[in-house]
Design a protein around this motif. Sequence first.
Motif, PDB file in Angstrom:
ATOM      1  N   ALA A   1       0.834  -1.209   0.000  1.00  7.37           N
ATOM      2  CA  ALA A   1       0.000   0.000   0.000  1.00  7.37           C
ATOM      3  C   ALA A   1       0.868   1.259   0.000  1.00  7.37           C
ATOM      4  CB  ALA A   1      -0.937  -0.011   1.208  1.00  7.37           C
ATOM      5  N   LEU A   2       1.948   1.233   0.772  1.00  5.37           N
ATOM      6  CA  LEU A   2       2.876   2.367   0.792  1.00  5.37           C
ATOM      7  C   LEU A   2       3.562   2.544  -0.557  1.00  5.37           C
ATOM      8  CD1 LEU A   2       4.783   2.260   4.214  1.00  5.37           C
ATOM      9  CD2 LEU A   2       3.294   4.071   3.372  1.00  5.37           C
ATOM     10  N   ASP A   3       3.997   1.443  -1.148  1.00  5.21           N
ATOM     11  CA  ASP A   3       4.710   1.497  -2.429  1.00  5.21           C
ATOM     12  C   ASP A   3       3.881   2.143  -3.529  1.00  5.21           C
ATOM     13  OD1 ASP A   3       6.994   0.348  -1.397  1.00  5.21           O
ATOM     14  OD2 ASP A   3       6.593  -1.652  -2.226  1.00  5.21           O
ATOM     15  N   VAL A   4       2.586   1.869  -3.532  1.00  3.93           N
ATOM     16  CA  VAL A   4       1.727   2.417  -4.587  1.00  3.93           C
ATOM     17  C   VAL A   4       0.944   3.642  -4.107  1.00  3.93           C
ATOM     18  CG1 VAL A   4       1.545   0.243  -5.860  1.00  3.93           C
ATOM     19  CG2 VAL A   4      -0.142   0.778  -4.091  1.00  3.93           C
ATOM     20  N   ASP A   5       1.341   4.160  -2.934  1.00  4.69           N
ATOM     21  CA  ASP A   5       0.731   5.368  -2.365  1.00  4.69           C
ATOM     22  C   ASP A   5      -0.799   5.268  -2.291  1.00  4.69           C
ATOM     23  OD1 ASP A   5       0.899   7.870  -1.177  1.00  4.69           O
ATOM     24  OD2 ASP A   5       0.666   8.936  -3.083  1.00  4.69           O
ATOM     25  N   SER A   6      -1.270   4.130  -1.768  1.00  8.64           N
ATOM     26  CA  SER A   6      -2.704   3.872  -1.683  1.00  8.64           C
ATOM     27  C   SER A   6      -3.113   3.344  -0.318  1.00  8.64           C
ATOM     28  CB  SER A   6      -3.117   2.872  -2.765  1.00  8.64           C
ATOM     29  OG  SER A   6      -2.903   3.395  -4.044  1.00  8.64           O
ATOM     30  N   VAL A   7      -2.504   3.862   0.727  1.00  3.32           N
ATOM     31  CA  VAL A   7      -2.786   3.360   2.075  1.00  3.32           C
ATOM     32  C   VAL A   7      -4.266   3.503   2.415  1.00  3.32           C
ATOM     33  CG1 VAL A   7      -2.314   3.676   4.542  1.00  3.32           C
ATOM     34  CG2 VAL A   7      -0.430   3.731   2.892  1.00  3.32           C
ATOM     35  N   ASP A   8      -4.826   4.698   2.221  1.00  5.95           N
ATOM     36  CA  ASP A   8      -6.234   4.922   2.568  1.00  5.95           C
ATOM     37  C   ASP A   8      -7.155   4.079   1.689  1.00  5.95           C
ATOM     38  OD1 ASP A   8      -8.190   6.192   4.208  1.00  5.95           O
ATOM     39  OD2 ASP A   8      -8.699   7.501   2.517  1.00  5.95           O
ATOM     40  N   LYS A   9      -6.862   3.992   0.406  1.00  4.42           N
ATOM     41  CA  LYS A   9      -7.684   3.210  -0.528  1.00  4.42           C
ATOM     42  C   LYS A   9      -7.678   1.730  -0.139  1.00  4.42           C
ATOM     43  CE  LYS A   9      -9.362   1.820  -4.711  1.00  4.42           C
ATOM     44  NZ  LYS A   9     -10.376   0.865  -4.382  1.00  4.42           N
ATOM     45  N   TYR A  10      -6.497   1.181   0.116  1.00  4.99           N
ATOM     46  CA  TYR A  10      -6.411  -0.233   0.481  1.00  4.99           C
ATOM     47  C   TYR A  10      -7.094  -0.494   1.819  1.00  4.99           C
ATOM     48  CZ  TYR A  10      -3.159  -1.414  -3.324  1.00  4.99           C
ATOM     49  OH  TYR A  10      -2.588  -1.656  -4.537  1.00  4.99           O
TER      50      TYR A  10
END
Length: 182
Positions: free
Chosen positions: A16-25
């Motif tokens: 999630a951090l790598d793809v900058d999608s923490v909130d989405k995931y």
Amino acid sequence: MNQVAKTYAEAMFALALDVDSVDKYKQDVKLVEASFDEVEGINKFLASVKVAKADKKEVFNSSFKGKVADEVIYFLDVLVDRGRIALYKDIFHEFYHLCNEQLGIKEGVVETARPLAKDKIVELEKALSKDGVKVELKAKLNTTLISGFRVIFDDKIIDTSMKKKINQMNEMLLRKDVSLWN
């Protein structure tokens, strides 16, 4: 916390951090968990060795394709392949914790004697969220409270329960310096 669950949660969080999608995931995983919670007997299905791994994966794909990120579905598939899907609650819980730390969200618990409606939890979260700090509460039943609620977060306790009021009244009555006749 189960170390295996923590390891898988950390792997999902790193992605999630790598793809900058923490909130989405985080939201996607919440949707998956809510869906699991709605299905009677899901734990038996997920833990069953009689149900083929491919069948479990097909259920995930048909249920969540287009609703959650493909990586979340792939993560569920990995859990099935590795025989860890039965630990999903522990894994998701640890994943939420890691996401909340990253997003600056404080976690707390609201204890009530009876189940609390989701909209009431949201109201409490809004009331407690101040100065740019968001609070997320998890509901927990505590039948010893009689009525009212207790919120525990960030080393603070807000107690409006009848149990606390009765204990305070009892302490007051037991004090020698208090006269009932004043």
